[in-house]
Write a protein that holds these residues in place. Structure first.
Motif, short mmCIF file in Angstrom:
data_model
loop_
_atom_site.label_atom_id
_atom_site.label_comp_id
_atom_site.label_asym_id
_atom_site.label_seq_id
_atom_site.Cartn_x
_atom_site.Cartn_y
_atom_site.Cartn_z
N ASP A 41 0.66 -1.32 -0.18
CA ASP A 41 0.12 0.06 -0.10
C ASP A 41 0.89 1.22 0.01
OD1 ASP A 41 1.03 0.05 2.28
OD2 ASP A 41 -1.04 0.01 3.51
N HIS A 43 3.27 2.17 2.21
CA HIS A 43 3.51 2.71 3.37
C HIS A 43 4.73 1.87 3.99
CE1 HIS A 43 -1.00 3.43 4.35
NE2 HIS A 43 -0.26 4.40 3.65
N GLY A 293 2.11 9.10 -1.18
CA GLY A 293 0.60 9.19 -1.25
C GLY A 293 -0.02 10.17 -0.54
N VAL A 295 0.44 10.51 2.77
CA VAL A 295 -0.05 9.98 3.90
C VAL A 295 1.01 10.28 5.10
CG1 VAL A 295 0.24 7.49 5.00
CG2 VAL A 295 -0.51 7.69 2.80
N SER A 316 -4.45 7.00 2.45
CA SER A 316 -3.79 7.89 1.20
C SER A 316 -4.68 9.22 0.89
CB SER A 316 -3.77 6.92 0.00
OG SER A 316 -3.01 7.42 -1.07
#
Length: 912
Positions: A41, A43, A293, A295, A316
């Motif tokens: 994802d 991260h 993203g 984040v 995100s």
């Protein structure tokens, strides 16, 4: 781009000759060795730590191992230093030529090396020096936040030079090929100059005064040669951040905690630290990150080994590119949460313990085996740390305060208002002595979260220090680099009898099977107090630096090459300039002077079809005029833009001062010193176009040059960000000299009309008013009214027009594209000007502007104009209005005759 969180970037093949350097490809052990990987994802994610294993350096073929100079002068372990670079390396197994030709057509490939226990470390001596200056900074910081801007910045400059030779341990990038710079732009005879280079291949080094051949090194006067120099790699350390040596107490066990800041992210393709006391993998206290993203990630630990389950992320897209957000990481002893713009966006249970650990405290980066790493591409404002959990009400109030008020109240552990707006000291307003130093400059004068930069007027009075809405922020960039900080490779004493002129440090080497030359330009200026010759030639060195598109360009295997055509070195080292933005997309506002400048080579050419016609607007443009002076029998000195800026009296005693080529970037001090010289009866010859166009400043230590371009092409600031156009060196308006109140025309008579990147749009001069004495006395040019000159008599190029050109104010006034804007400055035609002709330039591909930089859409063929101006305020100026005057002096007898007439009427005669 690598998907491996812990390293990122491509590892590319490096090599030449029989010497090779490499890290052997290793299995992907990111999960096993404790280095962070990026999960599906996007991260950051980590695995359990294990003892890292060092890599081997590739065995050279027939030579000893390559020496590599680390970040700090006494850190001498080649294996350690190379390994910690984790960047440009050579895999020997992929070398296609082991017989002396080097690596040929070897495609870049990725390696995922395992960790090494070694890393670049600051030497004990350097570390003491860094701590000493940081401690002094901390002592000064206690009262700085209450001082006016000027006092704060002056104090910062005294205790924290921005490009100090010693920096904290920092992730390195290793360079392929040859790269070099000199420690000084100009020296006097008898002084020492140092050359700093990084080379992956052996080379021959020499120092020479450029000779009588514009493209013939054989004519140079060589006075120092070192024939056999082994390859010697010196890494660079890109990325700006704030280093706080005295972090929170390592063993303090916190029962609650809050970390907050304002952030405006400009790029989130790699993880970046916001506020961290976190050093992978064994000193992991707390960290607030920006991840790909957009984040936000929040880590709390016990200051020891990283624990994956204690790192948490928002969804995100939580933050938006180039928008300010208030970000808070909060822990109340039971639950940790992330708040964005006054709203809780995520929460997780966490019972502790929380201890900061022994890592340094950093703003805009995190640590990795003690090195600063993962640099933020974004703007920070009002970062703060609390030893308690802020309430929801407090978080919302802090957001509503929009970064104007420092943190206050109970248990404020640290707060950095970032209001210095100049220099490299960052004060801690909490009183807890957590002052910081900025590494790699960063960028001030961007405003804070409440600031609307579009509200700043172009011409009406505006004082950023009086703007109550401006606030403060600091722009950080992962590619910030303003000083390579390399050790000297060669030290050379200039002979006492050295003549003023253009000099080079010359590197001759073989790379990828091709023989090449790399040139580091410098100047010998006149010795202070020495008898002066009649002529002083200005080298447009600010312009040379501004057009250094790629400081780490790979120089082609030909003597002459086009500066448009070079490619960046493998590994994509920093390549911003005043014409290329930073990696994150924002405009470049500052360049370092202790950096390579391959475009300054005396053999480089410029513009479309520049190589075909041997046209340049940089060093070679000025060299053409120097050679004409020498061949014509005129004695002369050469000075640089920086020399003119620094010395108000440097022109005193010269009969003629020549501004040549593309003298585009001027400081106010340079302009004032020329104006003063002329007022005292001096004479100027201007064979430059686009002259005195952009305003520049230098920092107090002359380590960098600043230019904030706006309202004209050339990678400018958007009008919507006008508030960022004020310099951090002096807090004054940047951009066009004419907009800043320092136009060219009151000093030199002409003003810029436009430019064109196409050499083949240039034309010759057209003679007018040929009865004028400059056409006839003491030598007759033989030119007739309307006759073309300033071109190759045999036909074709050179052509006088050049690609940028200046005209009389009266012409610009006739071409205005509408009424004068409100509050805009006036332009008027000076008295005492004799018109002598013009140059031809086809406007078909040109960008033509009126005085307020509004584009003129009409078609035309006017290039620069030629005038003789008897200034009412004193002094005389002959202005040819073109960049290429020196170029055509190399071929056109009629223009040569005219220029001898100009020199005669300015009181300068040739040697017998």
């Amino acid at each position: 781009m690598s998907s491996w969180w812990g390293y990122g970037g491509d590892v590319v093949v490096v090599g030449s000759g029989r010497t090779s350097l490499g890290l052997f490809n290793q299995p992907d052990r990111a999960r096993q060795d404790g280095r962070a990987a990026r999960s599906s994802d996007g991260h950051e994610s980590f695995g359990p730590a294990e003892a890292p294993q060092a890599l081997s350096i590739g065995t050279p073929l027939g030579h000893s191992k390559l020496p590599l100079i680390s970040a700090h002068p006494r850190a001498r372990r080649p294996t350690r230093s190379l390994y910690s670079g984790r960047r440009v390396v050579e895999n020997m197994a992929r070398l296609s030529d082991h017989s002396g030709g080097g690596a040929k057509n070897v495609a870049p490939h990725r390696v995922r090396p395992r960790d090494s226990p070694w890393r670049d470390t600051m030497s004990r001596v350097d570390r003491r020096e860094f701590l000493r200056t940081s401690t002094a900074a901390g002592a000064a910081a206690a009262t700085l936040t209450t001082w006016p801007w000027s006092a704060r910045a002056e104090a910062a400059a005294r205790v924290a030079p921005c490009n100090a030779s010693a920096i904290p341990p920092h992730r390195v990038q290793i360079l392929y090929g040859m790269h070099a710079y000199a420690d000084k732009l100009s020296v006097e005879p008898g002084e020492e100059i140092q050359f700093h280079s990084s080379s992956s291949v052996p080379y021959k080094f020499s120092v020479a005064r450029l000779g009588s051949g514009i493209d013939d090194p054989a004519t140079d006067q060589v006075f120092e040669t070192v024939a056999d120099n082994p390859a010697r790699l010196q890494p660079i350390h890109p990325g700006s951040y704030v280093h706080i040596e005295q972090g929170l107490a390592a063993d303090a066990e916190l029962g609650a905690f809050t970390v907050e800041c304002w952030v405006r992210p400009h790029l989130a393709d790699e993880p970046g630290g916001l506020i961290t006391q976190f050093d992978m993998p064994h000193q992991c206290g707390f960290a607030l990150f920006l991840n790909p993203g957009y984040v936000v990630s929040f880590y709390l630990g016990d200051g020891s080994t990283f624990e994956q389950q204690q790192l948490h992320h928002t969804p995100s897209g939580t933050l938006k590119k180039s928008m300010w957000h208030h970000v808070v990481g909060r822990w109340d002893g039971r639950e940790k949460s992330i708040w964005v713009d006054g709203r809780q966006v995520a929460a997780w249970p966490f019972a502790g313990p929380l201890r900061p650990g022994k890592s340094a405290l950093r703003l805009g980066a995190r640590g990795d085996y003690g090195e600063a790493f993962r640099f933020l591409d974004g703007d920070l404002a009002m970062p703060a740390i609390y030893g308690r959990a802020l309430s929801e009400e407090e978080i919302k109030r802090r957001r509503a305060e929009q970064g104007f008020k420092p943190a206050s109240g109970e248990e404020v552990l640290a707060c950095w208002p970032l209001d210095e707006e100049r220099g490299c000291l960052v004060a801690d307003a909490s009183g807890n002595d957590h002052a910081g130093r900025i590494v790699n400059n960063a960028t001030w004068m961007i405003g804070g979260p409440a600031f609307d930069p579009a509200s700043v007027p172009r011409w009406a009075d505006y004082d950023p220090q009086q703007d109550k809405t401006r606030g403060h922020g600091l722009r950080l960039a992962s590619d910030d680099l303003y000083d390579c900080r390399w050790e000297p490779s060669h030290k050379v004493r200039i002979p006492d009898d050295a003549r003023s002129g253009f000099y080079v440090g010359r590197y001759e080497y073989t790379l990828n099977g091709s023989e090449r030359m790399y040139h580091t330009l410098f100047f010998v200026r006149p010795k202070r107090g020495a008898k002066k010759p009649p002529v002083c030639l200005l080298a447009a060195t600010n312009t040379y630096r501004a057009y250094t598109y790629r400081p780490f360009a790979e120089v082609p295997p030909t003597l002459t090459w086009n500066d448009y055509s070079t490619s960046n070195a493998p590994g994509n080292p920093p390549h911003y300039s005043f014409y290329n933005g930073h990696k994150a997309g924002h405009v470049c506002y500052r360049l370092g002077l202790r950096m390579p400048s391959p475009n300054s080579s005396p053999y480089s050419t410029s513009m479309s079809h520049g190589t075909e016609h041997n046209y340049s607007h940089l060093t070679k443009a000025d060299r053409f005029t120097e050679l004409w002076l020498a061949e014509s029998g005129y004695d002369y000195d050469v000075i640089t833009d920086l020399d003119l800026h620094q010395n108000p009296d440097i022109l005193d005693g010269y009969q003629v001062f020549i501004v040549n080529g593309h003298s585009e970037y001027w400081s106010v001090e340079m302009r004032d010193h020329v104006d003063k010289y002329l007022e005292q009866g001096g004479n100027a010859i201007v064979m430059s176009g686009n002259t005195m166009f952009w305003r520049v400043t230098y920092d107090p230590n002359y380590e960098t040059i600043e230019c904030r371009k706006i309202d004209a092409p050339g990678n400018p600031i958007a009008p919507s960000k006008r508030g960022e156009s004020y310099h951090s060196d002096d807090w004054q308006q940047g951009g066009l000299m004419r907009d800043c109140g320092y136009p060219a025309w009151p000093v030199l008579g002409l003003e810029c009309l436009g430019w064109d990147g196409e050499v083949e749009a240039m034309g010759p001069f057209v003679a007018e008013n040929v009865d004028h004495f400059l056409y006839n006395e003491p030598e007759a040019t033989g030119l007739k009214e309307g006759e073309r000159f300033g071109q190759n008599p045999a036909g074709g190029y050179p052509m006088a027009g050049g690609h940028e050109f200046d005209v009389r104010p009266s012409v610009i006034m006739r071409l205005q594209q509408g009424p004068k804007p409100e509050h805009a400055p006036d332009i008027e035609q000076p008295e005492g000007m004799d018109y002598l002709g013009y140059s031809i330039h086809d406007w078909g591909t040109a960008y033509i502007i009126d005085y307020y930089a509004r584009q003129i859409q009409d078609k035309g063929t006017l290039g620069g104009e030629m005038v003789l101006w008897n200034r009412p305020q004193g002094g005389k100026v002959f202005h040819a209005g073109v960049i290429a005057g020196g170029w055509v002096l190399s071929v056109d007898p009629k223009f040569q005759t005219m220029m001898r007439n100009v020199m005669h009427h300015f009181g300068v005669e040739r040697n017998a």
